[in-house]
Design a protein around this motif. Structure first.
Motif, PDB file in Angstrom:
ATOM      1  N   ASP A 125      61.510-114.211   3.426  1.00 56.89           N
ATOM      2  CA  ASP A 125      61.312-114.954   4.675  1.00 56.89           C
ATOM      3  C   ASP A 125      60.499-114.176   5.700  1.00 56.89           C
ATOM      4  N   SER A 126      59.843-113.111   5.250  1.00 55.71           N
ATOM      5  CA  SER A 126      59.104-112.280   6.194  1.00 55.71           C
ATOM      6  C   SER A 126      57.925-111.621   5.479  1.00 55.71           C
ATOM      7  N   ILE A 127      57.274-110.675   6.152  1.00 56.78           N
ATOM      8  CA  ILE A 127      56.121-109.998   5.556  1.00 56.78           C
ATOM      9  C   ILE A 127      56.585-108.900   4.600  1.00 56.78           C
ATOM     10  N   SER A 128      55.763-108.623   3.603  1.00 55.27           N
ATOM     11  CA  SER A 128      56.095-107.619   2.607  1.00 55.27           C
ATOM     12  C   SER A 128      54.831-106.859   2.218  1.00 55.27           C
ATOM     13  N   ALA A 129      54.860-105.541   2.366  1.00 50.79           N
ATOM     14  CA  ALA A 129      53.698-104.691   2.063  1.00 50.79           C
ATOM     15  C   ALA A 129      54.090-103.247   2.321  1.00 50.79           C
ATOM     16  N   MET A 130      53.192-102.336   2.006  1.00 49.57           N
ATOM     17  CA  MET A 130      53.406-100.960   2.460  1.00 49.57           C
ATOM     18  C   MET A 130      53.356-100.903   3.976  1.00 49.57           C
ATOM     19  N   PHE A 131      52.318-101.508   4.559  1.00 47.58           N
ATOM     20  CA  PHE A 131      52.137-101.547   6.003  1.00 47.58           C
ATOM     21  C   PHE A 131      52.230-102.988   6.477  1.00 47.58           C
ATOM     22  N   GLY A 132      53.094-103.240   7.460  1.00 45.79           N
ATOM     23  CA  GLY A 132      53.241-104.594   7.967  1.00 45.79           C
ATOM     24  C   GLY A 132      51.999-105.077   8.683  1.00 45.79           C
ATOM     25  N   LYS A 133      51.559-104.308   9.669  1.00 48.54           N
ATOM     26  CA  LYS A 133      50.379-104.679  10.455  1.00 48.54           C
ATOM     27  C   LYS A 133      49.461-103.477  10.567  1.00 48.54           C
ATOM     28  N   LEU A 134      48.193-103.675  10.229  1.00 41.84           N
ATOM     29  CA  LEU A 134      47.234-102.577  10.195  1.00 41.84           C
ATOM     30  C   LEU A 134      46.170-102.739  11.265  1.00 41.84           C
ATOM     31  N   THR A 135      46.050-101.730  12.116  1.00 47.33           N
ATOM     32  CA  THR A 135      44.924-101.649  13.051  1.00 47.33           C
ATOM     33  C   THR A 135      44.180-100.328  12.858  1.00 47.33           C
ATOM     34  N   GLY A 136      44.628 -99.527  11.900  1.00 51.69           N
ATOM     35  CA  GLY A 136      43.990 -98.253  11.595  1.00 51.69           C
ATOM     36  C   GLY A 136      43.233 -98.326  10.276  1.00 51.69           C
ATOM     37  N   VAL A 137      43.245 -97.232   9.520  1.00 52.54           N
ATOM     38  CA  VAL A 137      42.470 -97.124   8.282  1.00 52.54           C
ATOM     39  C   VAL A 137      43.372 -96.637   7.153  1.00 52.54           C
ATOM     40  N   ILE A 138      43.300 -97.326   6.009  1.00 52.59           N
ATOM     41  CA  ILE A 138      43.931 -96.862   4.774  1.00 52.59           C
ATOM     42  C   ILE A 138      42.801 -96.613   3.787  1.00 52.59           C
ATOM     43  N   LYS A 139      42.717 -95.417   3.223  1.00 58.26           N
ATOM     44  CA  LYS A 139      41.591 -95.129   2.337  1.00 58.26           C
ATOM     45  C   LYS A 139      42.007 -94.199   1.182  1.00 58.26           C
ATOM     46  N   ASN A 140      41.228 -94.293   0.099  1.00 53.00           N
ATOM     47  CA  ASN A 140      41.355 -93.380  -1.035  1.00 53.00           C
ATOM     48  C   ASN A 140      42.763 -93.370  -1.623  1.00 53.00           C
ATOM     49  N   LEU A 141      43.372 -94.553  -1.734  1.00 50.81           N
ATOM     50  CA  LEU A 141      44.758 -94.654  -2.182  1.00 50.81           C
ATOM     51  C   LEU A 141      44.845 -95.505  -3.448  1.00 50.81           C
ATOM     52  N   LYS A 142      45.734 -95.089  -4.379  1.00 48.81           N
ATOM     53  CA  LYS A 142      46.035 -95.869  -5.573  1.00 48.81           C
ATOM     54  C   LYS A 142      47.461 -96.393  -5.471  1.00 48.81           C
ATOM     55  N   ILE A 143      47.652 -97.669  -5.806  1.00 48.71           N
ATOM     56  CA  ILE A 143      48.982 -98.265  -5.856  1.00 48.71           C
ATOM     57  C   ILE A 143      49.143 -98.926  -7.214  1.00 48.71           C
ATOM     58  N   GLU A 144      50.160 -98.500  -7.959  1.00 48.68           N
ATOM     59  CA  GLU A 144      50.396 -99.032  -9.295  1.00 48.68           C
ATOM     60  C   GLU A 144      51.888 -99.287  -9.510  1.00 48.68           C
ATOM     61  N   ASP A 145      52.203-100.264 -10.372  1.00 48.36           N
ATOM     62  CA  ASP A 145      53.592-100.538 -10.764  1.00 48.36           C
ATOM     63  C   ASP A 145      54.496-100.751  -9.566  1.00 48.36           C
TER      64      ASP A 145
END
Length: 218
Positions: A125-145
């Motif tokens: 019933d809500s948001i789901s992610a590593m980061f809820g709200k992004l106003t910055g920078v996410i870079k050079n990252l791998k997400i698996e499984d």
């Protein structure tokens, strides 16, 4: 007459010594500094570095954002692969359970090519992610499984309102009303990413040089 140049040199030397001492005592009072500054060229504040070397330090960082420390002007460096397979209740960064407001992440999270795996977040019933709200920078990252389910979900960010997702690799399961493998709703930039399915659930910004894993440009 010949003493004047010597006096001038002594005075200049004294000024240099005082300047050096002040620089050591005042200019390096913070633990971590960078020679490079954030994109705001007018800023005179040094960039503060947060180092993440294990799962516990990641969770401490997440809880820090959830206490409304949005990391403006700061860099978070990931220095190891992280596996959360044995962890329960890994939080959405920026979301406090029981509260409707979301703390935006406004810093730089640099994965340095490392992988995060094993995160399972179900918030139907809500948001789901590593980061809820992004106003910055996410870079050079791998997400698996990893798996994320919610009404708006993405492995990296549910809502990229004015930030950027750069050079990321995402092979994760996402499910919900609005779902993107990398970002749920993108109002800004998702660039040069590889994802296992559509990178953005809803795209109102820029999505360039993104590829499905093993396929052509999307």
């Amino acid at each position: 007459m010949h003493n004047k140049p010597k006096k001038v040199l002594k005075i200049l030397f004294g000024i240099l010594v005082i300047t050096a001492v002040l620089g050591l005592t005042l200019g390096f009072s913070k633990k971590y500094l960078l020679a490079e500054f954030m994109t705001n060229e007018e800023s005179e504040e040094p960039v503060i570095i947060t180092e993440i070397n294990n799962e516990e330090e990641y969770l401490a960082f997440a809880h820090s954002v959830n206490k409304d420390n949005v990391y403006t002007g700061q860099v978070v460096n990931l220095h190891a692969d992280l596996d959360f397979s044995d962890y329960e209740n890994v939080p959405v960064i920026g979301v406090i359970e029981g509260e409707s407001s979301v703390a935006e992440f406004n810093g730089v999270f640099d994965g340095n090519g490392h992988k995060i795996s094993g995160i399972q977040i179900a918030r139907n019933d809500s948001i789901s992610a590593m980061f809820g709200k992004l106003t910055g920078v996410i870079k050079n990252l791998k997400i698996e499984d990893c798996s994320f389910s919610g009404n708006v979900c993405g492995a990296i960010a549910a809502d990229n309102s004015s930030g950027a997702v750069l050079n990321c690799y995402v092979d994760a399961e996402v499910s919900g009303e609005v779902k993107g493998t990398a970002v749920g709703r993108n109002y800004s930039s998702v660039l040069n990413c590889m994802t296992s399915a559509e990178a953005c659930g809803e795209n109102y910004g820029k999505m360039r040089d993104c590829y499905l894993i093993g396929k052509q440009n999307i």
